[in-house]
Design a protein around this motif. Structure first.
Motif, PDB file in Angstrom:
ATOM      1  N   GLU A 231       0.675  -1.743  -0.314  1.00  0.00           N
ATOM      2  CA  GLU A 231       0.083   0.280   0.397  1.00  0.00           C
ATOM      3  C   GLU A 231       0.526   1.081  -0.211  1.00  0.00           C
ATOM      4  O   GLU A 231       2.185   1.394   0.386  1.00  0.00           O
ATOM      5  N   ALA A 232       0.646   2.354  -0.756  1.00  0.00           N
ATOM      6  CA  ALA A 232       0.935   3.466  -0.728  1.00  0.00           C
ATOM      7  C   ALA A 232      -0.275   4.429  -0.851  1.00  0.00           C
ATOM      8  O   ALA A 232      -0.230   5.587  -2.059  1.00  0.00           O
ATOM      9  N   THR A 233      -0.946   4.634   0.244  1.00  0.00           N
ATOM     10  CA  THR A 233      -1.929   5.705   0.718  1.00  0.00           C
ATOM     11  C   THR A 233      -1.474   6.859   0.723  1.00  0.00           C
ATOM     12  O   THR A 233      -2.250   7.871   0.175  1.00  0.00           O
ATOM     13  N   PHE A 234      -0.348   7.155   0.867  1.00  0.00           N
ATOM     14  CA  PHE A 234       0.029   8.390   0.835  1.00  0.00           C
ATOM     15  C   PHE A 234       1.101   8.637   0.669  1.00  0.00           C
ATOM     16  O   PHE A 234       2.207   7.747   0.529  1.00  0.00           O
ATOM     17  N   ILE A 235       1.938   9.181   0.175  1.00  0.00           N
ATOM     18  CA  ILE A 235       3.210  10.426  -0.214  1.00  0.00           C
ATOM     19  C   ILE A 235       3.903  11.452   0.818  1.00  0.00           C
ATOM     20  O   ILE A 235       3.012  11.131   2.092  1.00  0.00           O
ATOM     21  N   GLU A 236       5.053  10.809   0.931  1.00  0.00           N
ATOM     22  CA  GLU A 236       5.559  11.230   2.099  1.00  0.00           C
ATOM     23  C   GLU A 236       6.102  12.479   2.508  1.00  0.00           C
ATOM     24  O   GLU A 236       6.372  12.587   3.412  1.00  0.00           O
ATOM     25  N   ALA A 237       5.059  13.801   1.845  1.00  0.00           N
ATOM     26  CA  ALA A 237       4.843  14.987   2.321  1.00  0.00           C
ATOM     27  C   ALA A 237       3.784  14.662   3.097  1.00  0.00           C
ATOM     28  O   ALA A 237       3.430  15.694   3.714  1.00  0.00           O
ATOM     29  N   ASP A 238       2.960  13.737   3.919  1.00  0.00           N
ATOM     30  CA  ASP A 238       1.165  13.439   4.107  1.00  0.00           C
ATOM     31  C   ASP A 238       2.359  12.184   5.286  1.00  0.00           C
ATOM     32  O   ASP A 238       1.107  11.101   5.743  1.00  0.00           O
ATOM     33  N   ASP A 239       3.304  12.137   5.298  1.00  0.00           N
ATOM     34  CA  ASP A 239       3.711  11.173   6.699  1.00  0.00           C
ATOM     35  C   ASP A 239       3.257  11.619   7.685  1.00  0.00           C
ATOM     36  O   ASP A 239       3.097  10.254   8.144  1.00  0.00           O
ATOM     37  N   GLN A 240       2.574  12.381   8.202  1.00  0.00           N
ATOM     38  CA  GLN A 240       1.512  12.813   9.783  1.00  0.00           C
ATOM     39  C   GLN A 240       0.118  12.333   9.726  1.00  0.00           C
ATOM     40  O   GLN A 240      -0.228  11.256  10.809  1.00  0.00           O
ATOM     41  N   LEU A 241      -0.040  11.984   8.191  1.00  0.00           N
ATOM     42  CA  LEU A 241      -1.469  11.708   7.698  1.00  0.00           C
ATOM     43  C   LEU A 241      -1.024   9.999   7.920  1.00  0.00           C
ATOM     44  O   LEU A 241      -2.425   8.781   8.273  1.00  0.00           O
ATOM     45  N   ALA A 242      -0.233   9.341   7.146  1.00  0.00           N
ATOM     46  CA  ALA A 242      -0.108   8.038   7.303  1.00  0.00           C
ATOM     47  C   ALA A 242      -0.344   7.737   9.133  1.00  0.00           C
ATOM     48  O   ALA A 242      -1.104   6.336   8.931  1.00  0.00           O
ATOM     49  N   LYS A 243       0.909   7.855   9.587  1.00  0.00           N
ATOM     50  CA  LYS A 243       0.735   7.273  10.742  1.00  0.00           C
ATOM     51  C   LYS A 243      -0.487   7.880  11.209  1.00  0.00           C
ATOM     52  O   LYS A 243      -0.998   7.165  12.826  1.00  0.00           O
ATOM     53  N   ASP A 244      -1.186   9.369  12.153  1.00  0.00           N
ATOM     54  CA  ASP A 244      -2.790   9.066  12.348  1.00  0.00           C
ATOM     55  C   ASP A 244      -3.317   7.900  11.682  1.00  0.00           C
ATOM     56  O   ASP A 244      -4.707   7.252  12.347  1.00  0.00           O
ATOM     57  N   TYR A 245      -3.412   7.845  10.902  1.00  0.00           N
ATOM     58  CA  TYR A 245      -4.858   6.820   9.988  1.00  0.00           C
ATOM     59  C   TYR A 245      -4.237   5.014   9.928  1.00  0.00           C
ATOM     60  O   TYR A 245      -5.038   4.184   9.396  1.00  0.00           O
ATOM     61  N   SER A 246      -2.570   4.708  10.206  1.00  0.00           N
ATOM     62  CA  SER A 246      -2.485   3.462  10.212  1.00  0.00           C
ATOM     63  C   SER A 246      -2.255   2.858   9.067  1.00  0.00           C
ATOM     64  O   SER A 246      -2.572   1.591   8.846  1.00  0.00           O
ATOM     65  N   HIS A 247      -2.124   4.115   8.400  1.00  0.00           N
ATOM     66  CA  HIS A 247      -1.050   3.662   6.420  1.00  0.00           C
ATOM     67  C   HIS A 247      -0.138   3.843   6.480  1.00  0.00           C
ATOM     68  O   HIS A 247       0.977   4.336   7.417  1.00  0.00           O
ATOM     69  N   SER A 248       0.685   3.655   5.436  1.00  0.00           N
ATOM     70  CA  SER A 248       2.215   3.961   5.255  1.00  0.00           C
ATOM     71  C   SER A 248       2.173   5.004   3.984  1.00  0.00           C
ATOM     72  O   SER A 248       0.986   5.049   3.676  1.00  0.00           O
ATOM     73  N   THR A 249       3.317   5.110   3.711  1.00  0.00           N
ATOM     74  CA  THR A 249       3.130   6.220   3.005  1.00  0.00           C
ATOM     75  C   THR A 249       3.754   5.561   1.382  1.00  0.00           C
ATOM     76  O   THR A 249       4.953   4.301   1.623  1.00  0.00           O
ATOM     77  N   ALA A 250       4.631   5.891   1.022  1.00  0.00           N
ATOM     78  CA  ALA A 250       4.837   5.136  -0.680  1.00  0.00           C
ATOM     79  C   ALA A 250       6.100   4.857   0.056  1.00  0.00           C
ATOM     80  O   ALA A 250       6.992   4.419  -0.731  1.00  0.00           O
ATOM     81  N   ALA A 251       7.136   6.177   0.316  1.00  0.00           N
ATOM     82  CA  ALA A 251       8.809   6.157   0.703  1.00  0.00           C
ATOM     83  C   ALA A 251       8.776   4.850   1.801  1.00  0.00           C
ATOM     84  O   ALA A 251       9.815   3.873   1.930  1.00  0.00           O
ATOM     85  N   ASP A 252       7.824   5.212   2.452  1.00  0.00           N
ATOM     86  CA  ASP A 252       7.863   3.460   3.423  1.00  0.00           C
ATOM     87  C   ASP A 252       8.195   2.484   2.822  1.00  0.00           C
ATOM     88  O   ASP A 252       9.116   1.786   3.279  1.00  0.00           O
ATOM     89  N   ALA A 253       7.528   2.178   1.407  1.00  0.00           N
ATOM     90  CA  ALA A 253       7.130   1.072   0.825  1.00  0.00           C
ATOM     91  C   ALA A 253       8.731   0.542   0.528  1.00  0.00           C
ATOM     92  O   ALA A 253       8.628  -0.611   0.245  1.00  0.00           O
ATOM     93  N   ALA A 254       8.874   1.956  -0.392  1.00  0.00           N
ATOM     94  CA  ALA A 254      10.158   1.726  -0.897  1.00  0.00           C
ATOM     95  C   ALA A 254      11.538   1.227  -0.210  1.00  0.00           C
ATOM     96  O   ALA A 254      12.430   0.951  -0.550  1.00  0.00           O
ATOM     97  N   ARG A 255      11.557   2.086   0.622  1.00  0.00           N
ATOM     98  CA  ARG A 255      12.208   1.617   1.569  1.00  0.00           C
ATOM     99  C   ARG A 255      12.250   0.619   2.498  1.00  0.00           C
ATOM    100  O   ARG A 255      13.645  -0.623   2.464  1.00  0.00           O
ATOM    101  N   LEU A 256      11.680   0.010   2.576  1.00  0.00           N
ATOM    102  CA  LEU A 256      11.246  -1.478   2.880  1.00  0.00           C
ATOM    103  C   LEU A 256      11.642  -2.703   2.056  1.00  0.00           C
ATOM    104  O   LEU A 256      12.272  -3.455   1.998  1.00  0.00           O
TER     105      LEU A 256
END
Length: 305
Positions: A231-256
């Motif tokens: 999943e890449a619900t959010f882009i990295e600029a919206d990292d806080q939204l990803a945390k708030d909604y228990s999702h990942s950013t596209a950058a999180d997936a790329a680092r994984l």
């Protein structure tokens, strides 16, 4: 193996992206299609592809949020009218059986094929001589899982020159030698398969992750897979939204993907707030972390090589 994305959006459908579902097509390998998640209108999406519902024999649900399951009762019902008579196995978290049975009962829906429910937990959830499926728990507020599909390695190709040295001429005997560890020729010569075949052909390995916050232990679990779908619900600029909604950013997936040394990353479950130009800009940034990768669209098809 081919992957067809039937819904690549998150939360609610949009004009360009339906909600979650993808099909793993293994028509050449086993004449089957496996479905992963079945959000609302998945059956409509299937009608825009060459997928035959009767070929779908297993459905894996990552978690019980509506955008991943609300299309399931409708699909199961329609399959009854589309020459679907073979058993369908449903894999998923607690609550899946109750959801399906309650919906079918209250709508007076009768299926002309059996449903077999397979509650999941971490570990191997399906295995036969050709393929294995494992599940791993993620972090998303409600139970959410990743699935890993692993083919068994295939026996390498026969080496004609070595067979010729043993006096074996081309013909049906080749297939016998390929299918048996040891073959005794009419003249009494023993042919050991390992001596007349090339290196084994590695089986395909695919990991499909449901909705999740970053999970430290996931890198080891998906290590070296051919394809990681994340999943890449959010882009990295919206990292806080990803945390708030228990999702990942596209950058999180790329680092994984980088840490796990996967071969290819497909980014899925994308918020409708992002237009294509924003995703293209994000992709350029992500390539400094990991490549190759792509943001998938509805009806994107990917062949696992």
């Amino acid at each position: 193996m081919e992957i067809t994305f039937l819904g690549t959006g998150s939360g609610v459908p949009s004009k360009n992206r339906n909600v979650s579902s993808l099909a793993l097509k293994m028509l050449q390998e086993r004449d089957e299609v496996w479905l992963f998640d079945c959000g609302e209108a998945t059956q409509h999406q299937i009608m825009n592809t060459t997928i035959k519902p009767r070929k779908i024999t297993k459905i894996f649900i990552t978690h019980m949020h509506g955008d991943h399951v609300l299309g399931l009762p409708g699909f199961l019902s329609s399959r009854s009218f589309q020459s679907g008579e073979s058993t369908v196995e449903l894999y998923g978290p607690t609550g899946l059986k109750e959801f399906v049975e309650t919906t079918l009962k209250t709508t007076g829906t009768h299926l002309n094929y059996p449903l077999v429910y397979k509650p999941i937990k971490e570990g191997i959830i399906y295995q036969d001589q050709d393929i294995k499926v494992s599940a791993k728990k993620l972090k998303h507020g409600i139970p959410s899982y990743a699935y890993k599909i692993e083919e068994e390695d295939k026996i390498g190709p026969l080496l004609p020159d070595r067979l010729k040295e043993l006096g074996v001429s081309p013909g049906p005997i080749y297939e016998t030698i390929k299918n048996q560890s040891t073959t005794v020729l009419p003249n009494g010569t023993e042919v050991h398969r390992e001596n007349v075949t090339g290196s084994d052909i590695p089986g395909k390995r695919i990991a499909i992750c449901g909705d999740t916050k970053p999970v430290d232990s996931l890198a080891q679990w998906v290590n070296g897979v051919d394809v990681l779908i994340h999943e890449a619900t959010f882009i990295e600029a919206d990292d806080q939204l990803a945390k708030d909604y228990s999702h990942s950013t596209a950058a999180d997936a790329a680092r994984l993907a980088k840490q796990a040394q996967v071969r290819y990353l497909l980014l899925n479950h994308i918020s409708s707030r992002y237009q294509q130009n924003i995703l293209e800009e994000e992709k350029t940034r992500l390539q400094s972390i990991f490549s190759p990768l792509q943001f998938v669209d509805d009806f994107t098809e990917f062949t696992v090589k």
